[in-house]
Design a protein around this motif. Structure first.
Motif, PDB file in Angstrom:
ATOM      1  N   PHE A   1      66.792  83.792  74.707  1.00  0.00           N
ATOM      2  CA  PHE A   1      68.636  84.384  75.019  1.00  0.00           C
ATOM      3  C   PHE A   1      69.014  84.208  76.008  1.00  0.00           C
ATOM      4  N   SER A   2      68.043  83.134  76.942  1.00  0.00           N
ATOM      5  CA  SER A   2      68.799  83.453  78.538  1.00  0.00           C
ATOM      6  C   SER A   2      69.358  81.557  78.151  1.00  0.00           C
ATOM      7  N   ARG A   3      68.340  81.172  77.715  1.00  0.00           N
ATOM      8  CA  ARG A   3      68.912  79.402  77.341  1.00  0.00           C
ATOM      9  C   ARG A   3      70.191  80.056  76.089  1.00  0.00           C
ATOM     10  N   ALA A   4      70.459  80.176  75.710  1.00  0.00           N
ATOM     11  CA  ALA A   4      70.968  80.571  74.718  1.00  0.00           C
ATOM     12  C   ALA A   4      72.280  81.156  74.730  1.00  0.00           C
ATOM     13  N   LEU A   5      72.556  82.147  76.128  1.00  0.00           N
ATOM     14  CA  LEU A   5      73.323  82.748  76.708  1.00  0.00           C
ATOM     15  C   LEU A   5      73.633  81.766  78.335  1.00  0.00           C
ATOM     16  N   HIS A   6      73.273  81.041  78.236  1.00  0.00           N
ATOM     17  CA  HIS A   6      73.402  80.410  79.879  1.00  0.00           C
ATOM     18  C   HIS A   6      75.299  80.357  80.642  1.00  0.00           C
ATOM     19  N   LYS A   7      75.425  81.316  81.291  1.00  0.00           N
ATOM     20  CA  LYS A   7      76.619  80.941  81.156  1.00  0.00           C
ATOM     21  C   LYS A   7      77.398  81.709  80.308  1.00  0.00           C
TER      22      LYS A   7
ATOM     23  N   MET B   1      64.534  85.975  63.463  1.00  0.00           N
ATOM     24  CA  MET B   1      65.207  87.744  64.282  1.00  0.00           C
ATOM     25  C   MET B   1      65.912  87.369  65.455  1.00  0.00           C
ATOM     26  N   VAL B   2      65.178  86.302  65.698  1.00  0.00           N
ATOM     27  CA  VAL B   2      66.572  85.665  66.942  1.00  0.00           C
ATOM     28  C   VAL B   2      67.843  85.455  66.922  1.00  0.00           C
ATOM     29  N   MET B   3      68.176  84.786  65.587  1.00  0.00           N
ATOM     30  CA  MET B   3      69.001  84.329  65.428  1.00  0.00           C
ATOM     31  C   MET B   3      69.832  85.494  65.072  1.00  0.00           C
ATOM     32  N   LYS B   4      69.339  85.949  64.227  1.00  0.00           N
ATOM     33  CA  LYS B   4      70.456  87.100  63.721  1.00  0.00           C
ATOM     34  C   LYS B   4      70.935  88.422  64.819  1.00  0.00           C
ATOM     35  N   GLU B   5      70.153  88.337  65.606  1.00  0.00           N
ATOM     36  CA  GLU B   5      70.281  89.294  67.074  1.00  0.00           C
ATOM     37  C   GLU B   5      71.038  88.298  68.163  1.00  0.00           C
ATOM     38  N   LEU B   6      71.170  87.085  67.780  1.00  0.00           N
ATOM     39  CA  LEU B   6      72.133  86.006  68.986  1.00  0.00           C
ATOM     40  C   LEU B   6      73.944  85.929  68.046  1.00  0.00           C
ATOM     41  N   TYR B   7      73.472  86.650  66.702  1.00  0.00           N
ATOM     42  CA  TYR B   7      74.492  86.380  65.988  1.00  0.00           C
ATOM     43  C   TYR B   7      75.272  87.142  66.139  1.00  0.00           C
ATOM     44  N   LYS B   8      74.673  88.406  66.357  1.00  0.00           N
ATOM     45  CA  LYS B   8      75.903  89.308  66.246  1.00  0.00           C
ATOM     46  C   LYS B   8      76.128  89.802  67.708  1.00  0.00           C
ATOM     47  N   LEU B   9      75.362  88.900  68.789  1.00  0.00           N
ATOM     48  CA  LEU B   9      76.276  89.097  70.687  1.00  0.00           C
ATOM     49  C   LEU B   9      76.827  87.874  70.552  1.00  0.00           C
TER      50      LEU B   9
ATOM     51  N   VAL C   1      76.821  65.369  64.128  1.00  0.00           N
ATOM     52  CA  VAL C   1      77.876  66.299  63.816  1.00  0.00           C
ATOM     53  C   VAL C   1      77.951  67.668  62.987  1.00  0.00           C
ATOM     54  N   ASP C   2      78.068  66.844  61.564  1.00  0.00           N
ATOM     55  CA  ASP C   2      77.714  67.592  61.013  1.00  0.00           C
ATOM     56  C   ASP C   2      76.939  68.913  61.031  1.00  0.00           C
ATOM     57  N   ASP C   3      76.235  68.856  60.662  1.00  0.00           N
ATOM     58  CA  ASP C   3      74.817  69.844  61.560  1.00  0.00           C
ATOM     59  C   ASP C   3      75.635  71.426  62.459  1.00  0.00           C
ATOM     60  N   PHE C   4      76.027  70.111  63.607  1.00  0.00           N
ATOM     61  CA  PHE C   4      77.202  71.668  63.647  1.00  0.00           C
ATOM     62  C   PHE C   4      78.679  72.292  63.402  1.00  0.00           C
ATOM     63  N   ARG C   5      79.289  71.193  62.379  1.00  0.00           N
ATOM     64  CA  ARG C   5      80.320  71.308  62.172  1.00  0.00           C
ATOM     65  C   ARG C   5      79.971  72.808  60.969  1.00  0.00           C
ATOM     66  N   ASP C   6      79.082  72.630  60.033  1.00  0.00           N
ATOM     67  CA  ASP C   6      78.748  73.322  59.340  1.00  0.00           C
ATOM     68  C   ASP C   6      78.486  74.779  60.149  1.00  0.00           C
ATOM     69  N   ALA C   7      77.404  74.622  61.252  1.00  0.00           N
ATOM     70  CA  ALA C   7      76.833  76.501  61.838  1.00  0.00           C
ATOM     71  C   ALA C   7      77.831  76.678  62.235  1.00  0.00           C
TER      72      ALA C   7
ATOM     73  N   TYR D   1      74.358  81.465  69.318  1.00  0.00           N
ATOM     74  CA  TYR D   1      74.320  81.679  68.249  1.00  0.00           C
ATOM     75  C   TYR D   1      74.011  80.364  68.006  1.00  0.00           C
ATOM     76  N   ILE D   2      75.274  79.331  67.977  1.00  0.00           N
ATOM     77  CA  ILE D   2      74.994  77.731  67.817  1.00  0.00           C
ATOM     78  C   ILE D   2      74.282  77.431  68.942  1.00  0.00           C
ATOM     79  N   ARG D   3      74.267  77.353  70.446  1.00  0.00           N
ATOM     80  CA  ARG D   3      72.627  76.754  70.832  1.00  0.00           C
ATOM     81  C   ARG D   3      71.987  76.636  70.216  1.00  0.00           C
TER      82      ARG D   3
END
Length: 160
Positions: A70-76, A111-119, A137-143, A124-126
């Motif tokens: 969570f801390s890496r995904a939500l850094h800053k 489960m982490v992905m679902k929680e990050l999606y809500k937060l 880049v296409d993978d990022f675009r899709d997300a 979530y993308i990170r």
């Protein structure tokens, strides 16, 4: 309960009290053979399931690893610590509620992905970029398209 002084198997509970937190019970016991008194504590032990990784190896469930993810995904990112703590507790509760002895790391990742999606969508993308091993880049675009919501068109104010 076996007496710690003489080893006799019969003891009597003299007094029982719940702890202030309510998560354990303190019992005063008396040995029926040597008449000595001693204290025992009774506490619930919840065992987290083993985490089965994609390689097939197993490891202990570690809440700190969730927190690191969570801390890496939500850094800053402007997400309150209380929200992260609540999300982690929801995951831990779901894992415990499963009642399984083993759980796939993939399941925990979802489960982490679902929680990050809500937060936080950026968090979530990170996380998704590492978790799903984005290759281009296409993978990022899709997300991004997955989380992007159409912005409703604004109505123009009536000119009087």
């Amino acid at each position: 309960m076996k007496c710690p002084f003489c080893g006799h198997a019969d003891t009597q509970v003299v007094d029982s009290r719940a702890s202030d937190e309510g998560d354990s019970v303190k019992r005063r016991r008396r040995c029926l053979d040597c008449d000595k008194r001693f204290t025992t504590w009774e506490k619930v032990e919840l065992r987290m399931p083993q985490v089965v990784k994609a390689s097939g190896t197993r490891s202990e469930f570690d809440e700190r690893r969730l927190r690191t993810s969570f801390s890496r995904a939500l850094h800053k990112r402007a997400v309150a610590t209380e929200q992260v703590d609540a999300a982690i507790q929801r995951i831990v509760q779901r894992v415990l509620a499963s009642g399984e002895r083993e759980i796939a790391s993939r399941t925990i990742g979802e489960m982490v992905m679902k929680e990050l999606y809500k937060l936080d969508k950026v968090g979530y993308i990170r996380f998704a970029s590492v978790y799903r091993s984005f290759q281009d880049v296409d993978d990022f675009r899709d997300a991004i398209e997955e989380v992007a919501k159409p912005v409703p068109k604004r109505r123009r104010a009536a000119v009087r």
